[in-house]
Design an enzyme around this catalytic site. Structure first.
Site, short mmCIF file in Angstrom:
data_model
loop_
_atom_site.label_atom_id
_atom_site.label_comp_id
_atom_site.label_asym_id
_atom_site.label_seq_id
_atom_site.Cartn_x
_atom_site.Cartn_y
_atom_site.Cartn_z
N PHE A 173 0.83 -1.20 0.00
CA PHE A 173 0.00 0.00 0.00
C PHE A 173 0.87 1.25 0.00
O PHE A 173 0.51 2.27 -0.54
CB PHE A 173 -0.92 0.01 1.22
CG PHE A 173 -1.86 -1.16 1.25
CD1 PHE A 173 -2.83 -1.29 0.25
CD2 PHE A 173 -1.78 -2.13 2.22
CE1 PHE A 173 -3.70 -2.36 0.25
CE2 PHE A 173 -2.65 -3.21 2.23
CZ PHE A 173 -3.61 -3.33 1.24
N CYS A 174 2.01 1.17 0.67
CA CYS A 174 2.88 2.34 0.77
C CYS A 174 4.31 1.83 0.82
O CYS A 174 4.61 1.09 1.75
CB CYS A 174 2.55 3.13 2.03
SG CYS A 174 3.49 4.63 2.19
N PRO A 175 5.17 2.09 -0.12
CA PRO A 175 5.06 3.12 -1.16
C PRO A 175 4.18 2.75 -2.35
O PRO A 175 3.88 3.63 -3.16
CB PRO A 175 6.50 3.29 -1.63
CG PRO A 175 7.16 1.98 -1.36
CD PRO A 175 6.48 1.43 -0.16
#
Ligand SMILES: Cc1cc2nc3c(=O)[nH]c(=O)nc-3n(C[C@H](O)[C@H](O)[C@H](O)COP(=O)(O)OP(=O)(O)OC[C@H]3O[C@@H](n4cnc5c(N)ncnc54)[C@H](O)[C@@H]3O)c2cc1C
Lengths: 76, 377
Positions: A13-15
């Site tokens: 999801f992140c990055p």
């Protein structure tokens, strides 16, 4: 020819898949090939759009069992 | 069993203290041995740099003596590793000593490298080191108005920092009474204003409300200081009077030199936390190439999983759990409001509206961090 390198960004999801790709390309040589694996539907649009803007080559994009496989070559 | 931890930052320190507690009987009986090698006798609370740049923390508040944070059973030396001789299960340090291990943990972190972009180091402000944060603080003090551009390199640690610095600058200029003379322009490398979709969904209307302009798909290519223009890989340009950037990062030079991973990031199994092809070498924190946020919180949760697993290897002969990729990041939304994003490999975050209470919790955490590093929180 070197093997195509896999960037497994499934569930990132992140990055996230595009950010991950941008980071990996920074440390790669011109001509190297990558295949991004992504479970994020948005990647199917974002990654080709970005490759096109920046001038890297899209080699193919397909969906298989909910996973996007986006292949590309670093051009510069 | 010889356990060697290389790196005394967030990940290494939390892991070492966690293991010292879990393995207390084995360490006392000489059945296990725990050593840490680091590059500094000081431990920096890096998140404090954001506040330092805006004059809301001072440098002395960011540091503690590393030795004071460690449980007494941990043998600690300031002697940076120069060679990883993984085939021989040993490392060689700057002082010329070699240290063997049964289990090695690499937690050497990452660093901003402004030199990767021509013109960046000379023309931009940043806050990712003590020196640069102090320089930015002084520059902000004398800034009287104009166009402030925020630009972000990839990869970088602390995924929330681009948004946080932007919201905090808004309040900073407002407090100085010059917000109407400042145009804040935010740029971001991908097609929305933050990598986390739900965070982007929340931040975009916030930017609109506060009069902050934004531009996406903007990856810095070069900075032309003479004409005060930052150019992007995508062919666009942003004119600035003050350029604030988060430069792209690399892992430590030594990791690259030893050919452990491109850009200094080590290929790591995202659930086992082992280095690819090396079952007795673990990697945690910013140094991994796992597609996860480079954040202290990431390092913290990885250290907890690994502490449990290494202790289980010593006591039971095998690790006991897979890592779930948990991350918890505060998001400062100005000088007195904050929210947070919590997610893992399977569940995306769902950030709530910012509140004063979460901001004060973050302020408290800035102090509580030292208990966290000691493995108490
Ligand atoms: C401005 C800013 C704001 C941030 N805000 C947040 C936040 O709000 N929330 C959050 O979760 N994270 C935040 N972070 C990110 C966080 O600080 C890092 O992700 C975290 O410190 C990573 O931990 P680590 O253990 O991987 O590396 P580090 O904490 O950087 O530690 C690396 C250690 O390795 C040692 N070392 C280096 N080279 C060698 C060598 N050759 N031999 C031995 N030792 C070596 C160093 O001395 C250091 O002790 C922020 C960072 C910055 C810069």
């Amino acid at each position: 020819m070197a093997e195509r390198q896999i960037i497994d960004a499934r569930g990132s999801f992140c990055p996230g898949p595009l950010m991950e790709l941008i980071a990996r390309l920074k440390f790669a040589q011109v001509g190297e090939e990558f295949e991004v694996l992504s479970t994020d539907q948005g990647s199917a649009n974002d990654i080709p759009e970005w490759l096109n803007k920046v001038g890297h080559q899209l080699l193919g994009a397909r969906e298989e069992a909910g996973v996007w496989h986006i292949a590309l070559r670093k051009m510069k | 069993m010889n356990i060697l931890i290389v790196g005394g930052g967030m990940g290494g320190t939390i892991l070492a203290n966690n293991l010292a507690r879990r393995l207390a009987p084995e360490l006392r009986a000489g059945k296990a041995h725990l050593m840490m090698l680091s590059a500094s006798d000081k431990h920096m609370y890096q998140p404090g740099l954001l506040y330092l740049a805006l004059g809301r923390m001072t440098p002395d508040e960011l540091y503690r003596d590393q030795a004071s944070l460690l449980e007494p059973e941990i043998e600690f030396y300031v002697d940076p590793v120069e060679e990883f001789q993984l085939d021989q299960n040993r490392v060689k340090t700057k002082s010329g000593k070699t240290y063997g291990y049964d289990i090695l943990v690499i937690a050497t972190g990452s660093r901003p490298v402004p030199e990767m972009i021509p013109g960046l180091a000379e023309n931009a402000e940043t806050f990712y080191t003590e020196q640069s944060a102090l320089k930015m603080f002084k520059r902000l003090q004398t800034f009287q108005g104009g166009r402030v551009v925020i630009a972000v390199g990839v990869p970088h640690k602390c995924p929330m920092a681009p948004l946080e610095i932007t919201f905090m600058l808004h309040d900073y200029f407002k407090d100085r009474g010059i917000r109407d003379k400042v145009q804040l322009h935010y740029t971001y490398p991908i097609g929305r204003v933050h990598s986390l979709e739900n965070v982007a969904k929340w931040a975009t209307p916030e930017f609109d409300r506060l009069g902050i302009t934004y531009e996406t798909l903007f990856n810095m290519k070069e900075v032309d200081g003479k004409n005060r223009v930052v150019k992007s890989e995508e062919g666009t340009e942003a004119r600035y009077d003050l350029l604030i950037t988060i430069p792209a990062h690399k892992g430590m030079e030594i990791v690259e030199k030893n050919k452990l991973g491109a850009g200094g990031f080590i290929p790591t199994d995202k659930v086992k936390l082992t280095m690819e092809g090396r079952p007795n070498v673990y990697v945690i924190g910013d140094t991994t190439n796992i597609p996860i946020s480079k954040a202290g919180s990431t390092a913290h949760y990885q250290a907890e999983t690994l502490g449990e697993n290494i202790a289980a290897i010593v006591k039971l002969g095998a690790p006991v759990r897979d890592h779930d990729g948990k991350v918890f990041c505060f998001i400062e939304c100005g000088k007195d409001r904050a929210t947070y994003a919590m997610f893992n490999y399977t569940t995306p975050p769902d950030p709530k509206a910012p509140t004063k209470a979460v901001h004060w919790f973050k302020m408290a955490y800035n102090k509580l961090y030292w208990a966290s590093a000691r493995g108490l929180l």
